[in-house]
Design an enzyme around this catalytic site. Structure first.
Site, PDB file in Angstrom:
ATOM      1  N   TYR A  54      11.891  36.320  35.845  1.00  9.76           N
ATOM      2  CA  TYR A  54      12.775  37.248  36.639  1.00  9.76           C
ATOM      3  C   TYR A  54      12.290  37.353  38.235  1.00  9.76           C
ATOM      4  CZ  TYR A  54      14.981  38.598  32.222  1.00  9.76           C
ATOM      5  OH  TYR A  54      15.635  38.547  31.083  1.00  9.76           O
ATOM      6  N   ASN A  88      26.676  42.005  35.020  1.00 10.35           N
ATOM      7  CA  ASN A  88      25.876  41.325  36.087  1.00 10.35           C
ATOM      8  C   ASN A  88      24.648  42.321  36.443  1.00 10.35           C
ATOM      9  OD1 ASN A  88      27.424  39.189  35.539  1.00 10.35           O
ATOM     10  ND2 ASN A  88      28.666  39.344  37.616  1.00 10.35           N
ATOM     11  N   HIS A 105      23.912  46.403  32.233  1.00 10.51           N
ATOM     12  CA  HIS A 105      22.625  45.605  31.807  1.00 10.51           C
ATOM     13  C   HIS A 105      21.808  45.777  32.980  1.00 10.51           C
ATOM     14  CE1 HIS A 105      25.209  42.922  29.040  1.00 10.51           C
ATOM     15  NE2 HIS A 105      24.751  44.063  28.331  1.00 10.51           N
ATOM     16  N   CYS A 113       8.766  51.165  33.967  1.00  7.36           N
ATOM     17  CA  CYS A 113       7.473  51.176  33.254  1.00  7.36           C
ATOM     18  C   CYS A 113       7.719  51.800  31.794  1.00  7.36           C
ATOM     19  CB  CYS A 113       6.484  52.238  33.952  1.00  7.36           C
ATOM     20  SG  CYS A 113       5.060  52.378  32.995  1.00  7.36           S
ATOM     21  N   CYS A 134       2.281  50.306  37.859  1.00  3.43           N
ATOM     22  CA  CYS A 134       3.495  51.497  37.905  1.00  3.43           C
ATOM     23  C   CYS A 134       2.725  52.280  38.816  1.00  3.43           C
ATOM     24  CB  CYS A 134       3.622  52.025  36.578  1.00  3.43           C
ATOM     25  SG  CYS A 134       4.378  53.607  36.525  1.00  3.43           S
ATOM     26  N   THR A 178      33.820  36.348  31.789  1.00  2.00           N
ATOM     27  CA  THR A 178      32.941  36.769  30.713  1.00  2.00           C
ATOM     28  C   THR A 178      33.349  36.106  29.472  1.00  2.00           C
ATOM     29  OG1 THR A 178      32.024  38.611  29.321  1.00  2.00           O
ATOM     30  CG2 THR A 178      34.100  39.184  30.501  1.00  2.00           C
ATOM     31  N   SER A 179      32.492  35.625  28.695  1.00  2.00           N
ATOM     32  CA  SER A 179      32.648  34.701  27.463  1.00  2.00           C
ATOM     33  C   SER A 179      33.042  35.926  26.113  1.00  2.00           C
ATOM     34  CB  SER A 179      31.618  34.014  27.246  1.00  2.00           C
ATOM     35  OG  SER A 179      30.448  34.789  26.674  1.00  2.00           O
ATOM     36  N   LEU A 201      37.038  30.893  33.560  1.00  2.00           N
ATOM     37  CA  LEU A 201      37.204  29.467  34.160  1.00  2.00           C
ATOM     38  C   LEU A 201      37.969  28.443  33.432  1.00  2.00           C
ATOM     39  CD1 LEU A 201      36.523  27.735  36.611  1.00  2.00           C
ATOM     40  CD2 LEU A 201      34.257  26.834  35.512  1.00  2.00           C
TER      41      LEU A 201
HETATM   42  P1  NAD Z   1      28.903  34.013  29.975  1.00  2.00           P
HETATM   43  O1  NAD Z   1      27.909  33.145  30.799  1.00  2.00           O
HETATM   44  O2  NAD Z   1      28.476  34.030  28.655  1.00  2.00           O
HETATM   45  O3  NAD Z   1      30.417  33.482  30.347  1.00  2.00           O
HETATM   46  C1  NAD Z   1      30.664  33.233  31.724  1.00  2.00           C
HETATM   47  C2  NAD Z   1      32.282  32.935  31.735  1.00  2.00           C
HETATM   48  O4  NAD Z   1      32.712  32.947  33.068  1.00  2.00           O
HETATM   49  C3  NAD Z   1      32.728  32.167  30.825  1.00  2.00           C
HETATM   50  O5  NAD Z   1      33.778  32.680  29.978  1.00  2.00           O
HETATM   51  C4  NAD Z   1      33.347  31.071  31.841  1.00  2.00           C
HETATM   52  O6  NAD Z   1      34.539  30.467  31.529  1.00  2.00           O
HETATM   53  C5  NAD Z   1      33.840  32.182  33.039  1.00  2.00           C
HETATM   54  N1  NAD Z   1      33.458  31.418  34.357  1.00  2.00           N
HETATM   55  C6  NAD Z   1      32.568  30.542  34.773  1.00  2.00           C
HETATM   56  N2  NAD Z   1      32.704  30.179  35.915  1.00  2.00           N
HETATM   57  C7  NAD Z   1      33.800  30.758  36.355  1.00  2.00           C
HETATM   58  C8  NAD Z   1      34.406  31.062  37.701  1.00  2.00           C
HETATM   59  N3  NAD Z   1      34.082  30.171  38.728  1.00  2.00           N
HETATM   60  N4  NAD Z   1      35.562  31.834  37.913  1.00  2.00           N
HETATM   61  C9  NAD Z   1      35.977  32.625  36.658  1.00  2.00           C
HETATM   62  N5  NAD Z   1      35.330  32.617  35.406  1.00  2.00           N
HETATM   63  C10 NAD Z   1      34.133  31.848  35.618  1.00  2.00           C
HETATM   64  O7  NAD Z   1      28.685  35.295  30.798  1.00  2.00           O
HETATM   65  P2  NAD Z   1      28.698  36.735  30.335  1.00  2.00           P
HETATM   66  O8  NAD Z   1      29.766  37.034  29.259  1.00  2.00           O
HETATM   67  O9  NAD Z   1      28.701  37.707  31.510  1.00  2.00           O
HETATM   68  O10 NAD Z   1      27.387  37.065  29.492  1.00  2.00           O
HETATM   69  C11 NAD Z   1      26.048  36.827  30.225  1.00  2.00           C
HETATM   70  C12 NAD Z   1      25.141  37.978  30.328  1.00  2.00           C
HETATM   71  O11 NAD Z   1      24.125  37.342  31.018  1.00  2.00           O
HETATM   72  C13 NAD Z   1      25.502  39.248  30.762  1.00  2.00           C
HETATM   73  O12 NAD Z   1      25.301  40.162  29.945  1.00  2.00           O
HETATM   74  C14 NAD Z   1      24.541  39.343  32.185  1.00  2.00           C
HETATM   75  O13 NAD Z   1      23.806  40.535  32.047  1.00  2.00           O
HETATM   76  C15 NAD Z   1      23.605  38.265  32.043  1.00  2.00           C
HETATM   77  N6  NAD Z   1      23.971  37.344  33.367  1.00  2.00           N
HETATM   78  C16 NAD Z   1      24.133  37.846  34.626  1.00  2.00           C
HETATM   79  C17 NAD Z   1      24.273  36.989  35.634  1.00  2.00           C
HETATM   80  C18 NAD Z   1      24.421  37.621  37.000  1.00  2.00           C
HETATM   81  O14 NAD Z   1      24.029  38.605  37.321  1.00  2.00           O
HETATM   82  N7  NAD Z   1      25.296  37.218  37.916  1.00  2.00           N
HETATM   83  C19 NAD Z   1      24.193  35.699  35.466  1.00  2.00           C
HETATM   84  C20 NAD Z   1      23.934  35.278  34.271  1.00  2.00           C
HETATM   85  C21 NAD Z   1      23.825  36.005  33.170  1.00  2.00           C
HETATM   86 ZN    ZN Z   2       4.397  54.250  34.308  1.00  2.00          ZN
END
Ligand code: NAD
Ligand code: ZN
Length: 242
Positions: A54, A88, A105, A113, A134, A178-179, A201
């Site tokens: 992270y 995100n 999320h 902490c 902390c 989102t997938s 996408l």
């Molecule tokens: P996922 O990675 O499971 O799915 C990504 C989706 O985005 C797919 O359906 C894909 O087709 C689509 N995609 C990819 N590129 C694209 C574009 N340019 N334009 C439009 N669509 C596009 O993502 P999720 O469903 O958000 O699950 C991921 C989990 O992981 C989330 O819960 C999140 O907390 C975390 N995460 C966050 C980030 C971030 O903060 N940017 C990045 C990675 C993962």
């Molecule tokens: Zn603490």
């Protein structure tokens, strides 16, 4: 009364800003198994790796810029009062000018902490597993990234479910990037009579846990930075009674 618009976003909206998506490479996130770095039961066992992972995510986000899709979404908030709900952990919706964003999320810049419940923002700094503590209770080993891991409670899901369940016939749900693997938004919104728009996408044909795209009225495949132009037209037509 003007329609309620809810925008629900996932990793795909930030992909064109250079933030990698989650499932891109077979269920791993940047080469790590999700189980190793994103699990409430096992994080303590893997703490040095978890913090290192992270720390890198946080530093990588420091210079990332929002893209046109984030900008359109914040414009929908300012023009039409759209509610923004994101999975995100990046802050690109805020960076693009959105005032009010629900992060279901958590945020990459927060630490938490587990010993005392303290949550605080460290910005884009690194956390030292060996030295940092902390500020409230002094715990060293209880401090973890403040994001929601698998098996963690996710209190903001309640607000998400409520926002979706309040959507009526004339309202709009816009889902971008989102997938549906972590949150099956199509299923949650299945029985709402609102207009439903999805942008991803490409079709997610080989992922059995992805959402049912047939539950949407409009499905737009392509980069979010282009899809938002079409979505904006759909919103305009809808607001004009189309
Ligand atoms: P996922 O990675 O499971 O799915 C990504 C989706 O985005 C797919 O359906 C894909 O087709 C689509 N995609 C990819 N590129 C694209 C574009 N340019 N334009 C439009 N669509 C596009 O993502 P999720 O469903 O958000 O699950 C991921 C989990 O992981 C989330 O819960 C999140 O907390 C975390 N995460 C966050 C980030 C971030 O903060 N940017 C990045 C990675 C993962
Ligand atoms: Zn603490």
């Amino acid at each position: 009364m003007s329609p309620t618009i809810v925008v629900f976003t996932g990793a795909g909206i930030s992909a064109e800003s250079g933030v990698p998506t989650f499932r891109g490479s077979g269920g791993t996130w940047e080469g790590h198994s999700i189980d190793q770095v994103c699990n409430a039961y096992s994080w303590k066992r893997n703490a040095p790796i978890v913090h290192e992972f992270y720390n890198r995510r946080r530093l990588a986000l420091k210079d990332v810029k929002h893209n046109r899709a984030h900008k359109y979404v914040s414009d929908w908030q300012h023009k039409h009062g759209a509610k923004i709900i994101t999975q995100n952990i990046d802050l690109l919706h805020e960076q693009s000018g959105a005032d009010d964003v629900l992060h279901v999320h958590g945020r990459a810049t927060d630490m938490k902490c587990e010993a005392c419940g303290n949550v605080w923002d460290i910005g884009y700094a690194e956390w030292s597993y060996e030295a940092d503590r902390c500020a409230k209770c002094g715990s060293k080993r209880g401090v973890r990234p403040g994001i929601v891991f698998f098996n963690d409670p996710a209190p903001n899901y309640r607000i998400l479910y409520k926002a979706i369940s309040n959507l009526k016939k004339d309202d709009i749900l816009i889902v971008i990037g989102t997938s549906g693997t972590v949150i099956d938004i199509a299923k949650i919104a299945e029985f709402q009579a609102c207009k439903k728009i999805l942008n991803n996408l490409e079709p997610d044909l080989h992922n059995p846990t992805s959402m049912n795209v047939r539950l949407f009225d409009h499905v737009i495949y392509g980069p979010a930075t282009e899809a938002v132009v079409s979505i904006d037209e759909i919103i305009q037509a809808h607001l004009n009674g189309g």
